[in-house]
Design a protein around this motif. Structure first.
Motif, PDB file in Angstrom:
ATOM      1  N   ALA A  68       3.464   0.447  -1.624  1.00 19.53           N
ATOM      2  CA  ALA A  68       2.523  -0.663  -1.445  1.00 19.53           C
ATOM      3  C   ALA A  68       2.575  -1.272  -0.055  1.00 19.53           C
ATOM      4  CB  ALA A  68       2.811  -1.747  -2.487  1.00 19.53           C
ATOM      5  N   SER A  69       3.570  -0.896   0.726  1.00 16.16           N
ATOM      6  CA  SER A  69       3.663  -1.446   2.084  1.00 16.16           C
ATOM      7  C   SER A  69       4.356  -0.462   3.008  1.00 16.16           C
ATOM      8  CB  SER A  69       4.442  -2.764   2.080  1.00 16.16           C
ATOM      9  OG  SER A  69       5.827  -2.516   1.855  1.00 16.16           O
ATOM     10  N   ALA A  70       4.127  -0.656   4.299  1.00 14.59           N
ATOM     11  CA  ALA A  70       4.806   0.173   5.301  1.00 14.59           C
ATOM     12  C   ALA A  70       6.314  -0.040   5.219  1.00 14.59           C
ATOM     13  CB  ALA A  70       4.286  -0.178   6.690  1.00 14.59           C
ATOM     14  N   GLU A  71       6.712  -1.266   4.958  1.00 14.60           N
ATOM     15  CA  GLU A  71       8.147  -1.567   4.870  1.00 14.60           C
ATOM     16  C   GLU A  71       8.808  -0.777   3.748  1.00 14.60           C
ATOM     17  OE1 GLU A  71       9.019  -5.705   4.522  1.00 14.60           O
ATOM     18  OE2 GLU A  71      11.188  -5.394   4.584  1.00 14.60           O
ATOM     19  N   LEU A 106      12.544  12.772   1.705  1.00 11.29           N
ATOM     20  CA  LEU A 106      12.077  12.409   3.045  1.00 11.29           C
ATOM     21  C   LEU A 106      10.688  12.991   3.330  1.00 11.29           C
ATOM     22  CD1 LEU A 106      14.148  11.978   6.190  1.00 11.29           C
ATOM     23  CD2 LEU A 106      12.153  13.454   6.335  1.00 11.29           C
ATOM     24  N   MET A 107      10.480  14.234   2.948  1.00  5.27           N
ATOM     25  CA  MET A 107       9.188  14.873   3.240  1.00  5.27           C
ATOM     26  C   MET A 107       8.052  14.281   2.400  1.00  5.27           C
ATOM     27  SD  MET A 107       9.692  16.682   5.817  1.00  5.27           S
ATOM     28  CE  MET A 107       7.950  17.180   5.892  1.00  5.27           C
ATOM     29  N   ALA A 108       8.378  13.769   1.226  1.00  7.14           N
ATOM     30  CA  ALA A 108       7.354  13.184   0.354  1.00  7.14           C
ATOM     31  C   ALA A 108       6.778  11.891   0.932  1.00  7.14           C
ATOM     32  CB  ALA A 108       7.953  12.922  -1.027  1.00  7.14           C
ATOM     33  N   LEU A 109       7.412  11.357   1.956  1.00 11.66           N
ATOM     34  CA  LEU A 109       6.959  10.090   2.531  1.00 11.66           C
ATOM     35  C   LEU A 109       5.900  10.282   3.606  1.00 11.66           C
ATOM     36  CD1 LEU A 109      10.498   8.526   2.903  1.00 11.66           C
ATOM     37  CD2 LEU A 109       8.803   8.010   1.140  1.00 11.66           C
ATOM     38  N   TRP A 110       5.731  11.516   4.046  1.00 12.39           N
ATOM     39  CA  TRP A 110       4.781  11.779   5.137  1.00 12.39           C
ATOM     40  C   TRP A 110       3.351  11.887   4.596  1.00 12.39           C
ATOM     41  CZ3 TRP A 110       6.009  12.266  10.383  1.00 12.39           C
ATOM     42  CH2 TRP A 110       7.370  12.244  10.681  1.00 12.39           C
ATOM     43  N   SER A 111       2.429  11.474   5.417  1.00 14.54           N
ATOM     44  CA  SER A 111       1.021  11.698   5.127  1.00 14.54           C
ATOM     45  C   SER A 111       0.766  13.198   5.082  1.00 14.54           C
ATOM     46  CB  SER A 111       0.176  11.052   6.222  1.00 14.54           C
ATOM     47  OG  SER A 111      -1.155  11.498   6.136  1.00 14.54           O
ATOM     48  N   ALA A 148       0.462   4.753   7.885  1.00 12.68           N
ATOM     49  CA  ALA A 148      -0.972   4.605   7.632  1.00 12.68           C
ATOM     50  C   ALA A 148      -1.209   4.449   6.137  1.00 12.68           C
ATOM     51  CB  ALA A 148      -1.730   5.819   8.156  1.00 12.68           C
ATOM     52  N   ARG A 149      -2.205   3.646   5.797  1.00 12.95           N
ATOM     53  CA  ARG A 149      -2.567   3.477   4.401  1.00 12.95           C
ATOM     54  C   ARG A 149      -3.713   4.418   4.058  1.00 12.95           C
ATOM     55  NH1 ARG A 149      -4.244  -2.259   1.808  1.00 12.95           N
ATOM     56  NH2 ARG A 149      -6.238  -1.754   2.761  1.00 12.95           N
ATOM     57  N   GLY A 150      -3.540   5.207   3.042  1.00 14.39           N
ATOM     58  CA  GLY A 150      -4.584   6.142   2.633  1.00 14.39           C
ATOM     59  C   GLY A 150      -4.760   6.104   1.126  1.00 14.39           C
ATOM     60  N   ALA A 151      -5.362   7.156   0.606  1.00 14.93           N
ATOM     61  CA  ALA A 151      -5.645   7.226  -0.829  1.00 14.93           C
ATOM     62  C   ALA A 151      -4.358   7.197  -1.657  1.00 14.93           C
ATOM     63  CB  ALA A 151      -6.426   8.500  -1.129  1.00 14.93           C
ATOM     64  N   PHE A 152      -3.245   7.592  -1.053  1.00 13.06           N
ATOM     65  CA  PHE A 152      -1.969   7.645  -1.779  1.00 13.06           C
ATOM     66  C   PHE A 152      -1.012   6.550  -1.317  1.00 13.06           C
ATOM     67  CE2 PHE A 152      -3.771  11.941  -1.765  1.00 13.06           C
ATOM     68  CZ  PHE A 152      -3.904  12.140  -3.126  1.00 13.06           C
ATOM     69  N   GLY A 153      -1.583   5.410  -0.941  1.00  9.47           N
ATOM     70  CA  GLY A 153      -0.735   4.304  -0.483  1.00  9.47           C
ATOM     71  C   GLY A 153      -0.287   4.513   0.954  1.00  9.47           C
ATOM     72  N   TRP A 154       0.756   3.813   1.327  1.00  9.86           N
ATOM     73  CA  TRP A 154       1.259   3.910   2.699  1.00  9.86           C
ATOM     74  C   TRP A 154       2.107   5.166   2.873  1.00  9.86           C
ATOM     75  CZ3 TRP A 154       0.112   0.788   6.833  1.00  9.86           C
ATOM     76  CH2 TRP A 154      -0.612  -0.376   6.538  1.00  9.86           C
TER      77      TRP A 154
END
Lengths: 143, 143
Positions: A7-10, A28-33, A111-117
């Protein structure tokens, strides 16, 4: 892992450093756009573009047996509804070694996209090993 | 100089590298946001926070007599209405010297405020001197 919505960049940043500290490649990889143009620059390294190259680099790091712990200091944040930029000083602790390594400066972009931040850019570079580097202006602890 | 309104992050970036290449301190400083938490990291340097520290660093660089020219390659852009992030490879040419120096990787962040787009973060770090560094994936020339 890829179904987690942040829900947030933080929140992504916390998850990123948590995955790093655990040496958990998949987390770790799941966090990337999932866009093509994600960027990762390791300290002293070339610019890596795209998830494949980025995954390989982290796989190599985590596979090296070197266990690193990062603590963050002095976060400076530029936020907007769709993009967030966080400049942090990473204090690197090498497991099994005494003392502190010189800090690493990191610029993280979310970045915020369709799958959140999600993370879209991580640029890390070594700072000089000078006394007082953690006492710079504008101290703001984000973690 | 400080009254110029830039309509896009790209315009600020063009002005930034133009001011750099001319060694024009006032033109370069006029491009920064006037917020407290602007950040500048020169290659191999510490993180500088705030306009005063940033101005001093550029003053020192331009006063050193070293004339540098930067050419940009492979820009990768993350844009939103209020923030824009541009990752570029800077090809550094030292005036009076033959050959190419190793590239510098830069992450530039621009924010839109009451005075149009301004620079809020410049993070530059040296890349390894390896062949083909300018032939990486996702080549997009922004300049």
């Amino acid at each position: 892992m890829s179904q987690v919505l942040y829900a947030s960049a933080e929140d992504v940043e916390n998850a990123f450093y948590d995955a790093f500290n655990r040496g958990d490649l998949e987390a770790l990889m799941a966090l990337w756009s999932e866009t093509d143009d994600v960027v990762c620059i390791h300290p002293g390294g070339s610019r890596l573009v795209g998830l494949h190259a980025i995954r390989e680099s982290w796989k190599q790091l985590f596979g090296s047996g070197l266990r690193l712990r990062l603590k963050l200091h002095h976060g400076i944040i530029q936020s907007s509804p769709m993009l967030s930029v966080r400049s942090v000083l990473q204090h690197v602790v090498v497991e099994g070694e005494d003392g502190m390594s010189p800090p690493v400066i990191a610029t993280n972009v979310y970045a915020r996209g369709a799958f959140g931040w999600r993370l879209v850019l991580h640029h890390a570079s070594p700072a000089p090993d000078i006394e007082g580097v953690f006492d710079e202006e504008a101290p703001r602890i984000v973690h």
